[in-house]
Design an enzyme around this catalytic site. Structure first.
Site, PDB file in Angstrom:
ATOM      1  N   GLY A  46       0.841  -1.198   0.000  1.00 12.93           N
ATOM      2  CA  GLY A  46       0.000   0.000   0.000  1.00 12.93           C
ATOM      3  C   GLY A  46       0.871   1.240   0.000  1.00 12.93           C
ATOM      4  CD  GLN A  51       3.228   5.881   3.083  1.00  8.62           C
ATOM      5  OE1 GLN A  51       2.282   5.337   2.496  1.00  8.62           O
ATOM      6  NE2 GLN A  51       4.192   5.185   3.646  1.00  8.62           N
ATOM      7  CB  CYS A  92       5.347   2.186   7.911  1.00  5.90           C
ATOM      8  SG  CYS A  92       4.818   3.712   7.112  1.00  5.90           S
ATOM      9  CG  LEU A  93       6.533   1.120   1.872  1.00  3.83           C
ATOM     10  CD1 LEU A  93       5.914   1.367   0.512  1.00  3.83           C
ATOM     11  CD2 LEU A  93       7.605   0.042   1.815  1.00  3.83           C
ATOM     12  CG  HIS A 134      -0.569   1.238   7.495  1.00  8.37           C
ATOM     13  ND1 HIS A 134       0.332   0.883   8.467  1.00  8.37           N
ATOM     14  CD2 HIS A 134       0.128   2.018   6.621  1.00  8.37           C
ATOM     15  CE1 HIS A 134       1.522   1.430   8.205  1.00  8.37           C
ATOM     16  NE2 HIS A 134       1.421   2.120   7.084  1.00  8.37           N
ATOM     17  CD  GLU A 135      -1.188   2.508   2.895  1.00 11.35           C
ATOM     18  OE1 GLU A 135      -0.452   1.519   3.018  1.00 11.35           O
ATOM     19  OE2 GLU A 135      -0.730   3.683   2.934  1.00 11.35           O
ATOM     20  CG  HIS A 138       0.361   6.755   5.863  1.00 15.15           C
ATOM     21  ND1 HIS A 138       1.454   7.253   6.518  1.00 15.15           N
ATOM     22  CD2 HIS A 138       0.628   5.447   5.649  1.00 15.15           C
ATOM     23  CE1 HIS A 138       2.337   6.279   6.708  1.00 15.15           C
ATOM     24  NE2 HIS A 138       1.865   5.173   6.184  1.00 15.15           N
TER      25      HIS A 138
HETATM   26  O1  K2U Z   1       1.852   2.587   4.117  1.00 16.01           O
HETATM   27  C1  K2U Z   1       2.864   1.935   3.904  1.00 16.01           C
HETATM   28  O2  K2U Z   1       3.964   2.277   4.331  1.00 16.01           O
HETATM   29  C2  K2U Z   1       2.765   0.648   3.159  1.00 16.01           C
HETATM   30  C3  K2U Z   1       2.756  -0.514   4.084  1.00 16.01           C
HETATM   31  C4  K2U Z   1       1.312  -0.948   4.170  1.00 16.01           C
HETATM   32  C5  K2U Z   1       1.014  -1.955   5.226  1.00 16.01           C
HETATM   33  C6  K2U Z   1       1.441  -1.787   6.519  1.00 16.01           C
HETATM   34  C7  K2U Z   1       1.094  -2.727   7.477  1.00 16.01           C
HETATM   35  C8  K2U Z   1       0.334  -3.818   7.150  1.00 16.01           C
HETATM   36  C9  K2U Z   1      -0.088  -3.968   5.858  1.00 16.01           C
HETATM   37  C10 K2U Z   1       0.245  -3.044   4.904  1.00 16.01           C
HETATM   38  C11 K2U Z   1       3.807  -1.442   3.478  1.00 16.01           C
HETATM   39  O3  K2U Z   1       3.238  -2.264   2.561  1.00 16.01           O
HETATM   40  S1  K2U Z   1       4.818  -2.181   4.634  1.00 16.01           S
HETATM   41  C12 K2U Z   1       5.421  -3.585   3.956  1.00 16.01           C
HETATM   42  C13 K2U Z   1       4.484  -4.757   4.146  1.00 16.01           C
HETATM   43  C14 K2U Z   1       4.363  -5.667   3.145  1.00 16.01           C
HETATM   44  C15 K2U Z   1       3.508  -6.755   3.309  1.00 16.01           C
HETATM   45  C16 K2U Z   1       2.789  -6.923   4.468  1.00 16.01           C
HETATM   46  C17 K2U Z   1       2.919  -6.016   5.465  1.00 16.01           C
HETATM   47  C18 K2U Z   1       3.771  -4.907   5.315  1.00 16.01           C
HETATM   48 ZN    ZN Z   2       2.829   3.340   6.153  1.00 13.74          ZN
END
Ligand code: K2U
Ligand code: ZN
Length: 177
Positions: A46, A51, A92-93, A134-135, A138
């Site tokens: 996501g 971000q 989180c990225l 989560h998104e 943000h």
């Molecule tokens: O918002 C972001 O930074 C993207 C996150 C979204 C996310 C966070 C927590 C749980 C699910 C999604 C990134 O995708 S973090 C990397 C990731 C990849 C697979 C599963 C969980 C987290």
């Molecule tokens: Zn995030």
């Protein structure tokens, strides 16, 4: 189009509240495409416009194993959330290398507009439900580390700032070589 730069915690721009999208044009489509490309490259499941320092209510998500099910949510709002909660090990990225448990609603029903401005509703559970929440955090200027204890959050902030300083230093050293 080049990949977009992802802001890193504790950049204050991550705490800006995104405004609703009002114009559905080619520029918006290009932003969604660039965000999706940036998300796939990261890799992540996501990415919120906040971000990439664009403060409009736009998120892209793809939780499919094949990475072929891109979903775009514009001006999303949660219209129902389950009483049941679940804890998921989140990352989180914008906070690379940090993972910790966060409790969220197990199922949500989200109402949003698609890239053409057409309204839709979606019921989600599992990883998709976690990612949507989560998104959407943000877009409200909230990063998942804010659910952690002040002690953990301060340690993460210190670590991120140290890494930022080290990366800036190595970039400067490379520039003078
Ligand atoms: O918002 C972001 O930074 C993207 C996150 C979204 C996310 C966070 C927590 C749980 C699910 C999604 C990134 O995708 S973090 C990397 C990731 C990849 C697979 C599963 C969980 C987290
Ligand atoms: Zn995030």
């Amino acid at each position: 189009m080049p990949l977009l730069n992802i802001l890193r915690y504790p950049d204050p721009r991550l705490h800006k509240v995104a405004k609703p999208v009002t114009t559905f044009d080619a520029k918006l489509k290009q932003l969604a495409e660039d965000m999706a490309e940036t998300m796939y490259e990261a890799p992540g499941v996501g990415l919120a416009a906040t971000q990439v320092d664009v403060h409009e209510q736009l998120i892209v998500i793809d939780t499919s194993d094949a990475r072929t099910d891109l979903r775009v949510f514009i001006n999303p709002e949660i219209v129902w959330a389950s009483a049941e909660m679940q804890v998921y090990e989140e990352g989180c990225l914008s906070v690379p290398g940090i993972y910790d448990g966060v409790e969220r609603h197990a199922q949500v029903r989200v109402k949003a507009l698609d890239i053409e401005g057409k309204p839709f509703e979606l019921e989600a559970d599992g990883l998709l439900a976690v990612c949507i929440q989560h998104e959407m955090d943000h877009l409200k200027g909230k990063v998942f580390v804010e659910y952690l204890s002040p002690l953990k959050r301060n340690r993460i902030k210190t670590k991120m700032l140290k890494e930022e300083r080290e990366q800036t230093k190595s970039r400067k050293q490379a520039a003078v070589r």
